[in-house]
Design a protein around this motif. Structure first.
Motif, PDB file in Angstrom:
ATOM      1  N   TYR A 236     -21.218 -13.469  52.306  1.00  0.00           N
ATOM      2  CA  TYR A 236     -21.127 -13.869  50.904  1.00  0.00           C
ATOM      3  C   TYR A 236     -21.888 -12.890  50.029  1.00  0.00           C
ATOM      4  O   TYR A 236     -22.990 -12.460  50.369  1.00  0.00           O
ATOM      5  CB  TYR A 236     -21.703 -15.278  50.709  1.00  0.00           C
TER       6      TYR A 236
ATOM      7  N   ILE B 191     -21.826 -19.944  47.755  1.00  0.00           N
ATOM      8  CA  ILE B 191     -20.802 -20.971  47.899  1.00  0.00           C
ATOM      9  C   ILE B 191     -21.157 -21.772  49.138  1.00  0.00           C
ATOM     10  O   ILE B 191     -21.348 -21.214  50.212  1.00  0.00           O
ATOM     11  CB  ILE B 191     -19.398 -20.353  48.062  1.00  0.00           C
TER      12      ILE B 191
ATOM     13  N   LEU C  27     -15.695 -24.499  46.414  1.00  0.00           N
ATOM     14  CA  LEU C  27     -15.793 -24.232  44.983  1.00  0.00           C
ATOM     15  C   LEU C  27     -15.511 -25.497  44.187  1.00  0.00           C
ATOM     16  O   LEU C  27     -14.783 -26.374  44.636  1.00  0.00           O
ATOM     17  CB  LEU C  27     -14.769 -23.172  44.570  1.00  0.00           C
TER      18      LEU C  27
ATOM     19  N   SER D 177     -16.614 -23.068  38.950  1.00  0.00           N
ATOM     20  CA  SER D 177     -16.413 -21.757  39.554  1.00  0.00           C
ATOM     21  C   SER D 177     -15.324 -20.961  38.842  1.00  0.00           C
ATOM     22  O   SER D 177     -15.217 -19.755  39.047  1.00  0.00           O
ATOM     23  CB  SER D 177     -16.066 -21.904  41.032  1.00  0.00           C
TER      24      SER D 177
ATOM     25  N   ASN E 175     -16.193 -17.722  37.169  1.00  0.00           N
ATOM     26  CA  ASN E 175     -16.331 -16.515  37.971  1.00  0.00           C
ATOM     27  C   ASN E 175     -14.982 -16.162  38.582  1.00  0.00           C
ATOM     28  O   ASN E 175     -14.062 -16.971  38.596  1.00  0.00           O
ATOM     29  CB  ASN E 175     -17.329 -16.728  39.115  1.00  0.00           C
TER      30      ASN E 175
ATOM     31  N   VAL F  83     -13.526 -15.233  42.257  1.00  0.00           N
ATOM     32  CA  VAL F  83     -13.836 -15.221  43.682  1.00  0.00           C
ATOM     33  C   VAL F  83     -12.816 -14.319  44.363  1.00  0.00           C
ATOM     34  O   VAL F  83     -11.611 -14.554  44.264  1.00  0.00           O
ATOM     35  CB  VAL F  83     -13.805 -16.634  44.292  1.00  0.00           C
TER      36      VAL F  83
ATOM     37  N   THR G 115     -11.867 -12.635  48.068  1.00  0.00           N
ATOM     38  CA  THR G 115     -12.079 -12.645  49.515  1.00  0.00           C
ATOM     39  C   THR G 115     -11.304 -11.473  50.090  1.00  0.00           C
ATOM     40  O   THR G 115     -10.103 -11.358  49.868  1.00  0.00           O
ATOM     41  CB  THR G 115     -11.568 -13.958  50.143  1.00  0.00           C
TER      42      THR G 115
ATOM     43  N   ASN H 299     -18.362 -13.724  44.671  1.00  0.00           N
ATOM     44  CA  ASN H 299     -18.259 -14.757  43.644  1.00  0.00           C
ATOM     45  C   ASN H 299     -19.076 -14.282  42.450  1.00  0.00           C
ATOM     46  O   ASN H 299     -20.298 -14.311  42.482  1.00  0.00           O
ATOM     47  CB  ASN H 299     -18.791 -16.091  44.184  1.00  0.00           C
TER      48      ASN H 299
ATOM     49  N   THR I 139      -9.207 -15.432  42.791  1.00  0.00           N
ATOM     50  CA  THR I 139      -8.906 -16.566  41.922  1.00  0.00           C
ATOM     51  C   THR I 139      -8.489 -16.125  40.527  1.00  0.00           C
ATOM     52  O   THR I 139      -8.068 -16.957  39.721  1.00  0.00           O
ATOM     53  CB  THR I 139     -10.104 -17.527  41.832  1.00  0.00           C
TER      54      THR I 139
END
Length: 124
Positions: free
Chosen positions: A24, A29, A35, A39, A42, A44, A46, A64, A81
């Motif tokens: 992370y 998180i 989440l 959230s 922000n 996120v 991955t 994040n 996201t």
């Protein structure tokens, strides 16, 4: 085909079910609760080192936070996201493509992004 960003629900489902080795970066998180709606302020992202069929996994990093250029060597697939740009050069240079325009969608809102060396995250 075009696509949309990974939803918070998709991220939480992936997080709850993955056997990936996760690192992370940024705002913590909690894997148990995932989440929440806050959230959404922000982005996120991955990004992972392996693709197996339509699954993204291996060693994954979850960022994040806000606007940043992430160094992401060995990335094979990613999710976000919000829309981000993934680039084949370091420091968010070289040829870049938008996550929203992903050419090869994978399960759970991921995109196949071989050769990615950096990811440009903008403000949510």
């Amino acid at each position: 085909t075009g696509g949309t960003s990974q939803t918070i629900e998709q991220f939480n489902e992936w997080l709850a079910n993955t056997d990936a080795d996760i690192t992370y970066v940024g705002t913590p998180i909690d894997k148990r609760s995932g989440l929440d709606a806050r959230s959404a302020l922000n982005t996120v992202v991955t990004y992972c080192t392996q693709r197996s069929g339509n699954i993204c996994g291996g060693s994954c990093t979850v960022y994040n936070g806000g606007s940043a250029c992430l160094s992401t060597p060995n990335t094979q697939c990613l999710s976000a996201t919000n829309n981000v740009a993934f680039c084949d050069g370091g420091s968010c240079g070289g040829s870049c493509n938008n996550f929203a325009n992903c050419g090869t969608r994978l399960d759970g809102g991921f995109c196949y992004t071989p050769g990615t060396k950096s990811i440009n995250v903008s403000n949510a």
